[in-house]
Each structure stands twice: as C-alpha cells, then as structure tokens.
Design a protein around this motif. Sequence first.
Motif, short mmCIF file in Angstrom:
data_model
loop_
_atom_site.label_atom_id
_atom_site.label_comp_id
_atom_site.label_asym_id
_atom_site.label_seq_id
_atom_site.Cartn_x
_atom_site.Cartn_y
_atom_site.Cartn_z
N VAL A 1 6.70 -0.15 7.14
CA VAL A 1 6.93 0.70 5.98
C VAL A 1 8.35 0.47 5.46
CG1 VAL A 1 7.01 3.08 5.12
CG2 VAL A 1 5.37 2.45 6.91
N TRP A 2 8.44 0.12 4.16
CA TRP A 2 9.75 0.09 3.49
C TRP A 2 9.86 1.35 2.67
CZ3 TRP A 2 10.50 0.54 -1.77
CH2 TRP A 2 11.82 0.36 -2.24
N LEU A 3 11.02 2.00 2.72
CA LEU A 3 11.20 3.22 1.92
C LEU A 3 12.63 3.29 1.40
CD1 LEU A 3 12.77 5.68 3.77
CD2 LEU A 3 10.65 5.37 5.06
N ALA A 4 12.77 3.89 0.22
CA ALA A 4 14.08 4.08 -0.41
C ALA A 4 14.39 5.56 -0.42
CB ALA A 4 14.06 3.52 -1.82
N LYS A 5 15.44 5.93 0.29
CA LYS A 5 15.86 7.32 0.39
C LYS A 5 17.30 7.42 -0.09
CE LYS A 5 16.47 11.07 3.74
NZ LYS A 5 16.43 11.44 5.16
N GLY A 6 17.50 8.02 -1.25
CA GLY A 6 18.82 8.05 -1.84
C GLY A 6 19.25 6.64 -2.17
N GLU A 7 20.43 6.24 -1.70
CA GLU A 7 20.91 4.88 -1.94
C GLU A 7 20.64 3.96 -0.75
OE1 GLU A 7 25.01 5.13 -2.93
OE2 GLU A 7 24.68 6.19 -4.84
N ALA B 1 11.59 8.70 -2.02
CA ALA B 1 11.06 8.66 -3.38
C ALA B 1 10.14 7.46 -3.57
CB ALA B 1 12.21 8.59 -4.38
N LYS B 2 10.40 6.38 -2.83
CA LYS B 2 9.59 5.17 -2.97
C LYS B 2 9.15 4.67 -1.60
CE LYS B 2 11.93 3.46 -7.15
NZ LYS B 2 12.72 2.34 -7.72
N TYR B 3 7.90 4.21 -1.55
CA TYR B 3 7.38 3.61 -0.33
C TYR B 3 6.64 2.32 -0.68
CZ TYR B 3 7.74 8.37 1.67
OH TYR B 3 8.17 9.60 2.08
N GLN B 4 6.67 1.37 0.22
CA GLN B 4 5.76 0.24 0.19
C GLN B 4 5.39 -0.07 1.64
OE1 GLN B 4 6.35 -3.15 -2.36
NE2 GLN B 4 7.89 -2.08 -3.58
N CYS B 5 4.10 -0.16 1.89
CA CYS B 5 3.61 -0.31 3.26
C CYS B 5 2.81 -1.60 3.40
CB CYS B 5 2.73 0.88 3.66
SG CYS B 5 3.50 2.49 3.39
N TYR B 6 2.91 -2.21 4.55
CA TYR B 6 2.20 -3.45 4.83
C TYR B 6 1.60 -3.38 6.23
CZ TYR B 6 5.04 -4.87 0.87
OH TYR B 6 5.63 -4.93 -0.36
N THR B 7 0.57 -4.18 6.46
CA THR B 7 -0.06 -4.21 7.78
C THR B 7 0.23 -5.55 8.44
OG1 THR B 7 -2.14 -5.06 6.88
CG2 THR B 7 -1.91 -2.67 7.04
N ILE B 8 0.41 -5.53 9.76
CA ILE B 8 0.59 -6.75 10.53
C ILE B 8 -0.47 -6.77 11.62
CG2 ILE B 8 3.05 -6.87 10.00
CD1 ILE B 8 3.70 -5.79 12.70
N PRO B 9 -0.71 -7.92 12.27
CA PRO B 9 -1.79 -7.99 13.25
C PRO B 9 -1.67 -6.93 14.34
CG PRO B 9 -1.00 -10.17 12.74
CD PRO B 9 -0.06 -9.22 12.06
N TYR C 1 0.85 -1.20 0.00
CA TYR C 1 0.00 0.00 0.00
C TYR C 1 0.88 1.24 0.00
CZ TYR C 1 -3.03 -3.67 1.81
OH TYR C 1 -3.70 -4.86 1.99
N GLN C 2 0.31 2.34 -0.48
CA GLN C 2 1.02 3.61 -0.46
C GLN C 2 0.57 4.43 0.75
OE1 GLN C 2 3.59 4.83 -2.58
NE2 GLN C 2 3.56 2.60 -2.82
N PRO C 3 1.46 5.23 1.33
CA PRO C 3 1.08 6.03 2.50
C PRO C 3 0.18 7.20 2.13
CG PRO C 3 3.33 6.56 1.81
CD PRO C 3 2.87 5.42 0.95
#
Length: 400
Positions: A120-126, A101-109, A83-85
């Motif tokens: 939340v996974w995110l890519a910031k620079g390298e 610049a990039k996000y991927q979000c997931y939900t846990i119990p 999911y996107q934030p």
Amino acid sequence: MKKTCYLLSAILLLMVSSCMGKMEKQNQDATPIIAENIPDTARRSLPEIYSLYLKSDSGKYKEMALPLSSYVVLDLINKNPGYQPTDKLRDHLKKKELEAAKYQCYTIPSVDNRTAVMLVWLAKGESEYYVVVTANEKDIIDSSVISQSIENGIISYIIEDNFSIRSARRMWTYDKEEDIKYLEEKDAMQYQIMAGGAISELSRRSKSPASMSFKELIENVPFCKLPLGNPELASLDSLSYDPSQPNRFEWTTIKDEENNYYLNDYFSYGEFADTINSQYTLLDTYDTLIFSKRLPKTGKQELLLYYIERYKSSFPKQKYPQWLLLRVNDNATIEQVTVLAGADHKELDSDDHQLFFLDANSKLTLKTFVTYNQLPADKVDVNTLDVNYLYASETKTVGI
C-alpha cells in the motif's frame, strides 16, 4: 443383585459418554474460525481474499512479480492507479495512524498460497508511506511500514523473491573536503514475511557499510531461488536479432541499481576482464559492476551474480550486456569467474550472444548464438540463413 449393578453401571457409562460427546461438540463449535482451521475445500481463493481488502472494477487482481524494488513501484504509481482499499483495510490503516487522503494498493505473490500480501502506498500530509499488509479470509494478519519519505533524502527498499524485505533511508550529505554531495545510508531495516503472514523485523544495521566486512555485507543479502534463466534454452536454435540494439537480449534478472547491498563495484572488473573476454572482442571499455543475486552456496563459497555494460570505444552509447557468476571465498577473494550470459562484438562486424539456464539442482547450461558469418562452412545453408538472426553454435552443461 449383580445383574442390577451391571445394568446400572452400563446406563451410567452411556450417560457419561453422551455428556462428553455433547461437551466435545460444544467445544468444537466454539473453536475460532481462523485460516489454519478452515478445510482446504472451504478456503477462499486468493482473488476472493483480495476482494475483502481491495476494490477492483474488473473483479480481477494482477500480482506484481518479485523481486520488486522501490524504483519499479514508483514508476508503477505514476502509470498505474492500482486498487483502492476497502473500508476493512482503511479501518486497519486508521488504527495504525495511517489514515490518508490518497491510496494506491498493489498485490504481490502469496507467501504460502493462502495468505494475501499487499503493498500500500499512501500520502499523508507531505509524507509518503509504503506499507506491506498480509491478510487471510478472516482478518488482516500483520502490517508494517517498510519505508517513508524523509526531508533531504530518498526512499529505498526491495522485496526479494524469498519474501525478505530490505529497507533503507538514504540522505544527501555534503563533504566539504571533497566538495561532493552523496547519498549516505542513515538507517537500514530487514524484514521477513513468514508463512502464515507474520512480518518479522530481522535486523537494524548499526554499522556504516564502509566499516563492514564482506561477510557482514553478504549476510544482509537473501539467497535467490532456483531455477534461474531461460528454461527453454535447449529448444532454441536461433534468435531474432537487431544489430543496432545488442542490449535487447538483456536478461530479466533484476539489478541492484540503487546499491542497496553495497556490493556494486565491490570487486574490480578490470582485474579479471582479460581472462573472460574472447581474444577477438572489440569491446574495450566497461561501466559499473552491478550486483544482482546471491545464489545458494556451494560449500563455504559464495556464488554471486553480477551485471556489467561494455562498449566499443568507437560507439560508446552502444551497450553490450554481460552477466558474470563470481565464486568468492570468505576472504572476499574471487576464485573463479564464469560468463553466464552476454553480448559481444567481434571482428568482421559480427556479434554473438550467450544465454544460460541454472536449474534447481545447480546444473548450468550455456548456449552460444552467433551471426551467420561465424558458422562453420558445413553448417551454412544460404537458403535458410538470415542476417537478422543469430544461430546456435555451441551448448555445454556444467555443475557449479
């Protein structure tokens, strides 16, 4: 005169009561609307809370099961966009200097069925970051970076089903004397997601695993929750079976393949292999003893669940799984070994499997399934037997 005094006192008492009532109502109106003050009937559901922070095209949110390790999430990121934030979550991450610049979000119990927990996974620079965020219907409660990419190393973490998080940075190190390259843990952190959403940092490991005692190592491992195993065990009388794939019955208990707790091969399988294998087994080689779970203790003894793959020497690629319960004392001495589950290959080209169920009261049920040619003659019915099935031959229940 007395009547007049009584009348004035009564009027004054009514006026004071009225003022206090208005003041109390004003105070009540001024109480902040935080999660703890919202009546259950007025609370939003978890999907409604998720929608405040995550965008879902379908309006639905699928929670990832716990335990959850970094290699599972990495595989998810490559296959599932997540999911996107929303702007609300982006603003929070920006304040934490995690605008990306990039996000991927997931939900846990949910930790308490009232608090949304997001990864939340995110890519910031390298660099890449993994952030755990907790929130309710009012606002974001807490967030913590549990792992980030590093040069010449890998990211490693695991979120357990008791909402503890263990995170480590592991870097490639070269040993000139041994001429080998290995992963060395440089930093380890332990977190706990508390009821209500606070994320507490529990410890930072200052010692290297090699210098730590068994007691120190095991203290970093959270207890798993019971029940564990297959709850429908009692009703099973047969299992579909493919002789070419004995590993298809590998049980879903997660294995610590990344050796986060440094307990893989801590004990030697060879020391007790002869005491737990059937005398008719044809399996004579085995692989790494992989740590799986720490069960609730019985007295002062630790109950540790381990996994191992065994093989026939003639078919070294055909894996036969085995789950072992080790009863260990404070001195790291194994006092008892129980086979909880496994697949075995025996003479006459026959196989058997053992399944288990450990209930909330630590009562253990074991059930053995065998190929038709191992069944007693009085149980054999040629009209119903099938070479593609295993049949229940023994059930026993014990306490641990």
